[in-house]
Motif scaffolding. Structure first.
Motif, short mmCIF file in Angstrom:
data_model
loop_
_atom_site.label_atom_id
_atom_site.label_comp_id
_atom_site.label_asym_id
_atom_site.label_seq_id
_atom_site.Cartn_x
_atom_site.Cartn_y
_atom_site.Cartn_z
N VAL A 76 0.82 -1.21 0.00
CA VAL A 76 0.00 0.00 0.00
C VAL A 76 0.86 1.26 0.00
CG1 VAL A 76 -1.76 1.27 1.29
CG2 VAL A 76 -1.91 -1.21 1.10
N ALA A 77 1.98 1.23 0.69
CA ALA A 77 2.83 2.41 0.77
C ALA A 77 3.37 2.83 -0.59
CB ALA A 77 3.99 2.17 1.74
N SER A 78 3.41 1.90 -1.56
CA SER A 78 3.92 2.26 -2.89
C SER A 78 2.82 2.76 -3.83
CB SER A 78 4.62 1.05 -3.51
OG SER A 78 3.68 0.06 -3.85
N TRP A 131 -1.56 0.75 11.09
CA TRP A 131 -2.20 1.57 10.06
C TRP A 131 -1.58 2.96 10.01
CZ3 TRP A 131 -5.59 0.05 6.38
CH2 TRP A 131 -6.11 -1.23 6.51
N ARG A 132 -1.30 3.53 11.16
CA ARG A 132 -0.68 4.86 11.21
C ARG A 132 0.70 4.84 10.55
NH1 ARG A 132 0.19 8.05 16.90
NH2 ARG A 132 1.58 9.64 16.10
N ALA A 133 1.48 3.81 10.81
CA ALA A 133 2.81 3.68 10.19
C ALA A 133 2.70 3.48 8.68
CB ALA A 133 3.58 2.53 10.83
N LEU A 134 1.72 2.68 8.27
CA LEU A 134 1.52 2.45 6.84
C LEU A 134 1.19 3.77 6.13
CD1 LEU A 134 -0.19 -0.34 5.03
CD2 LEU A 134 -1.19 1.91 4.76
N PHE A 135 0.26 4.53 6.69
CA PHE A 135 -0.09 5.81 6.08
C PHE A 135 1.08 6.79 6.16
CE2 PHE A 135 -4.61 4.51 7.13
CZ PHE A 135 -4.90 4.15 5.82
N GLY A 136 1.85 6.74 7.24
CA GLY A 136 3.03 7.59 7.35
C GLY A 136 4.04 7.30 6.25
N GLU A 137 4.29 6.03 5.98
CA GLU A 137 5.22 5.65 4.92
C GLU A 137 4.68 6.08 3.56
OE1 GLU A 137 8.44 4.24 2.78
OE2 GLU A 137 8.24 4.86 4.88
N TRP A 138 3.39 5.92 3.33
CA TRP A 138 2.80 6.37 2.07
C TRP A 138 2.98 7.87 1.90
CZ3 TRP A 138 -1.51 9.56 0.98
CH2 TRP A 138 -1.83 9.62 -0.38
N LEU A 139 2.73 8.62 2.96
CA LEU A 139 2.90 10.08 2.91
C LEU A 139 4.35 10.46 2.62
CD1 LEU A 139 0.60 10.91 5.93
CD2 LEU A 139 0.18 11.63 3.55
N ARG A 140 5.28 9.75 3.23
CA ARG A 140 6.71 10.03 2.98
C ARG A 140 7.01 9.83 1.51
NH1 ARG A 140 11.18 7.68 2.01
NH2 ARG A 140 10.44 5.55 2.19
N ASP A 150 3.61 12.73 10.50
CA ASP A 150 2.92 12.08 11.63
C ASP A 150 1.53 12.66 11.83
OD1 ASP A 150 3.05 10.09 13.74
OD2 ASP A 150 2.93 11.81 15.11
N ARG A 151 1.41 13.97 11.73
CA ARG A 151 0.11 14.62 11.91
C ARG A 151 -0.90 14.12 10.88
NH1 ARG A 151 -2.71 19.12 10.15
NH2 ARG A 151 -1.17 19.67 8.59
N LEU A 152 -0.47 14.02 9.63
CA LEU A 152 -1.37 13.57 8.58
C LEU A 152 -1.65 12.07 8.67
CD1 LEU A 152 -0.20 15.67 5.51
CD2 LEU A 152 -2.30 15.91 6.85
N ALA A 153 -0.68 11.29 9.10
CA ALA A 153 -0.91 9.85 9.29
C ALA A 153 -1.97 9.62 10.36
CB ALA A 153 0.39 9.13 9.64
N VAL A 154 -1.92 10.40 11.43
CA VAL A 154 -2.94 10.33 12.47
C VAL A 154 -4.30 10.75 11.90
CG1 VAL A 154 -3.73 11.34 14.65
CG2 VAL A 154 -1.35 10.60 14.41
N HIS A 155 -4.29 11.81 11.11
CA HIS A 155 -5.54 12.30 10.50
C HIS A 155 -6.18 11.21 9.64
CE1 HIS A 155 -8.31 14.83 8.24
NE2 HIS A 155 -7.78 14.36 7.13
#
Length: 196
Positions: A76-78, A131-140, A150-155
């Motif tokens: 998903v992160a890719s 899930w938060r880490a997965l979205f964080g990696e996607w955002l990166r 981190d703020r957006l991953a939490v969001h």
């Protein structure tokens, strides 16, 4: 010499237990209440689950497993932004299927109990972290500024989990999907602002 254990019995019991706790409080689950509801002896439950803590672990493991099915075989992160939006929407809509709702309800109850009931453990907090880490990696990978990741991953995680909770309360599937679409649009606006 006793007869050998039926390897299918524990999964059968667990399925029945999940049905039972879908309409009952997880905090009230005891071997006695389950045995009465399922029409089995407490011995059968103790034999297959050991202790109340092990029983709660089995219930929560199964409910978290169902949530993680959405990630099976996916990197998903890719995903591109478009792929992520399509996947999140499809996965969210699938999570509203009746077969998933007991697991979601159990997770919300367990999440609220984790800090006060040691038998619950930290499974829901850990799942939230995945899930938060997965979205964080996607955002990166989307080029979001490090200070905003981190703020957006939490969001994003809170939008996903919180909107599911709203559905449990209202039962209005179409309105819930509409709210989730608004959350996705808001998220993309935030991502755009953080990558500009």
């Amino acid at each position: 010499m006793g007869r050998p254990a039926n390897p299918n019995r524990r999964p059968e019991l667990l399925a029945q237990i999940l049905e039972y706790v879908a309409s009952s409080s997880l905090s009230r689950v005891t071997f006695r209440s389950l045995a009465s509801a399922l029409g089995v002896s407490t011995y059968v439950l103790v034999y297959h689950f050991g202790s109340r803590k092990e029983l709660i672990d089995a219930i929560l493991d199964e409910s978290v497993r169902m949530r993680r099915e959405a990630l099976d075989g996916l990197d998903v992160a890719s995903f591109s932004r478009e792929e992520m939006l399509v996947w999140m929407r499809e996965a969210f809509i699938a999570s509203l299927e009746p077969r998933h709702l007991p697991g979601i309800r159990i997770q919300f109850e367990a999440g609220s109990l984790e800090r006060i009931d040691p038998d619950i453990g930290t499974r829901i907090t850990d799942s939230y972290g995945v899930w938060r880490a997965l979205f964080g990696e996607w955002l990166r990978r989307q080029g979001v500024a490090t200070a905003e990741i981190d703020r957006l991953a939490v969001h994003i995680t809170n939008c996903l989990f919180g909107t599911q909770f709203g559905y449990l309360i209202t039962g209005d599937r179409e309105a819930t999907i509409d709210v989730f679409d608004i959350a996705l649009a808001t998220t993309i606006g935030q991502v755009d602002a953080a990558t500009a």
